[in-house]
Design an enzyme around this catalytic site. Structure first.
Site, PDB file in Angstrom:
ATOM      1  N   PRO A  15      31.757  62.007 -26.993  1.00  0.00           N
ATOM      2  CG  PRO A  15      33.480  61.832 -28.507  1.00  0.00           C
ATOM      3  CD  PRO A  15      33.145  61.615 -27.079  1.00  0.00           C
ATOM      4  CD  GLU A  16      26.073  60.971 -25.121  1.00  0.00           C
ATOM      5  OE1 GLU A  16      24.888  60.754 -25.414  1.00  0.00           O
ATOM      6  OE2 GLU A  16      26.427  61.430 -24.026  1.00  0.00           O
ATOM      7  CG  HIS A 130      47.317  63.927 -25.885  1.00  0.00           C
ATOM      8  ND1 HIS A 130      48.150  63.130 -25.136  1.00  0.00           N
ATOM      9  CD2 HIS A 130      47.111  65.043 -25.154  1.00  0.00           C
ATOM     10  CE1 HIS A 130      48.407  63.730 -23.986  1.00  0.00           C
ATOM     11  NE2 HIS A 130      47.793  64.890 -23.971  1.00  0.00           N
ATOM     12  NE  ARG A 149      40.004  62.048 -19.924  1.00  0.00           N
ATOM     13  CZ  ARG A 149      38.939  62.430 -19.262  1.00  0.00           C
ATOM     14  NH1 ARG A 149      37.979  61.583 -19.050  1.00  0.00           N
ATOM     15  NH2 ARG A 149      38.820  63.651 -18.815  1.00  0.00           N
ATOM     16  NE  ARG A 188      17.247  43.015 -21.278  1.00  0.00           N
ATOM     17  CZ  ARG A 188      18.391  43.428 -21.825  1.00  0.00           C
ATOM     18  NH1 ARG A 188      18.443  43.744 -23.099  1.00  0.00           N
ATOM     19  NH2 ARG A 188      19.473  43.503 -21.094  1.00  0.00           N
TER      20      ARG A 188
END
Length: 349
Positions: A15-16, A130, A149, A188
């Site tokens: 999930p972003e 889960h 997880r 950067r």
DNA sequence: CTCGATCCCTGGACGC
DNA sequence: TGCGTCCAGGGATCGA
């Protein structure tokens, strides 16, 4: 021929920003105003202070839900069992030294990690394996957190968000201006892939949308931030925002586990141009998409559209005549840009 | 500041 | 068919 490399299980899901945004928009239709009746917990090793959850959440009202980077943020109002606010102004914790005037603010932060799901379900619906948190609501629905997880995180914040971990995060990718974006990248020397993934630089980008954005902007993932030209930075900023907007429009990428608040899958995975496409033809030029590791993450790119940065000057490369010409062009570039070197004023992160 | 390594955790892919 | 092994990946953390 893809010999050793197993075809990346494009079955991994993460999930972003677009996926979290989709979940938030779904939950926003029903969650605000709901009161929490009780909380059931399964495994709790991914929750900050699990024992606090039932204590602080039970009886609380969900005021609102929004997204902050990849975090879901539920704003809560504490209430006593009879429904009246349990913390009238000035009546709370006067001896803590906690200042008056700070309304007791509570927030539930949820990070979905890799496989987390936050869904609104009817009680009779099967509880998926889960499922570790079930929050029962006063409209008869259940807010369920499922995470195979357990890379996700759930954290209760008491106090202002400004002093929470959220405050450490970088710019919101869809809201950041081109100027701000450039200011964060240009100073950067880190590889652009790592910068885009760095939540302190931008909050919400993950592996999929980073690769998609770089592909669209034709920038190799191993390029250093400071080597990107202004046009490249401009393209990358635009590419990132359009990729994210399109993904949100399609309700995110569902590869395996990801589902929105109702358990529905997204569609953006069908639009992926780079991510998960190793060995397949680039949709722009036909060259085979390659996968390499950059910044410790697998990175998919088109070797023709996204040119690799020149290797660092080594003993070998020095022998060829590249040295002097490279030097020359650098100083020319300096001159052209008004001799502007890295100014310490802009530097501080 | 930057970089790489390590850990967390499980399911699915792979090899035999 | 079954079992062992490898590995992905976000983020925290630590040492170099």
């Amino acid at each position: 021929v893809i010999p050793t490399s197993r075809v990346l299980s494009s079955q991994d899901d993460m999930p972003e920003l677009p996926e979290v945004e989709t979940v938030v928009r779904g939950l926003r239709k029903t969650l605000p105003g709901r009161r929490i009746l009780d909380v059931w917990l399964g495994k709790t090793d991914f929750i900050d202070e699990p024992e606090e959850l039932p204590r602080q959440l039970t009886g609380a009202r969900i005021e609102s839900i929004h997204r902050h980077g990849k975090f879901l943020v539920l704003a809560l109002t504490a209430q006593s069992p009879d429904g009246k606010p349990s913390t009238p102004p000035g009546a709370e914790a006067p001896d803590d030294g906690s200042d008056a005037g700070t309304p007791s603010s509570r927030y539930l932060l949820v990070h979905l990690g890799m496989t987390g799901q936050l869904t609104s379900r009817k009680p009779e619906e099967i509880v998926k394996p889960h499922t570790h948190v079930v929050i029962r609501l006063d409209d008869g629905m259940e807010l369920r957190y499922t995470d195979a997880r357990r890379f996700g995180r759930i954290q209760l914040i008491t106090g202002p968000l400004e002093s929470s971990p959220l405050a450490q995060l970088g710019a919101e990718p869809l809201e950041t201006t081109r100027a701000e974006f450039c200011a964060r990248i240009r100073p950067r020397r880190t590889q652009i892939k790592a910068l885009l993934l760095d939540q302190q630089v931008l909050r919400g980008m993950g592996n999929i949308y980073t690769d998609e954005s770089l592909w669209r902007a034709r920038i190799h993932p191993a390029r250093r931030g400071s080597t990107l030209s202004n046009p490249e930075l401009r393209k990358l900023h635009a590419a990132m925002q359009s990729v994210l907007r399109e993904a949100i429009g399609l309700r995110g990428s569902s590869i395996s586990d990801y589902v929105d608040s109702l358990g529905t899958r997204g569609k953006y995975q069908q639009r992926h141009r780079a991510y998960g496409r190793e060995g397949k033809p680039c949709s722009r030029c036909g060259q085979h998409i390659r996968r390499i590791i950059v910044a410790g993450r697998s990175s998919f790119f088109c070797p023709r559209c996204q040119r690799a940065p020149r290797a660092k000057a080594s003993a070998k490369t020095r022998k060829s005549n590249t040295k002097s010409s490279a030097r020359g062009s650098v100083s020319k570039a300096r001159l052209a840009s008004g001799g502007r070197a890295k100014s310490p004023a802009i530097r501080r992160r």
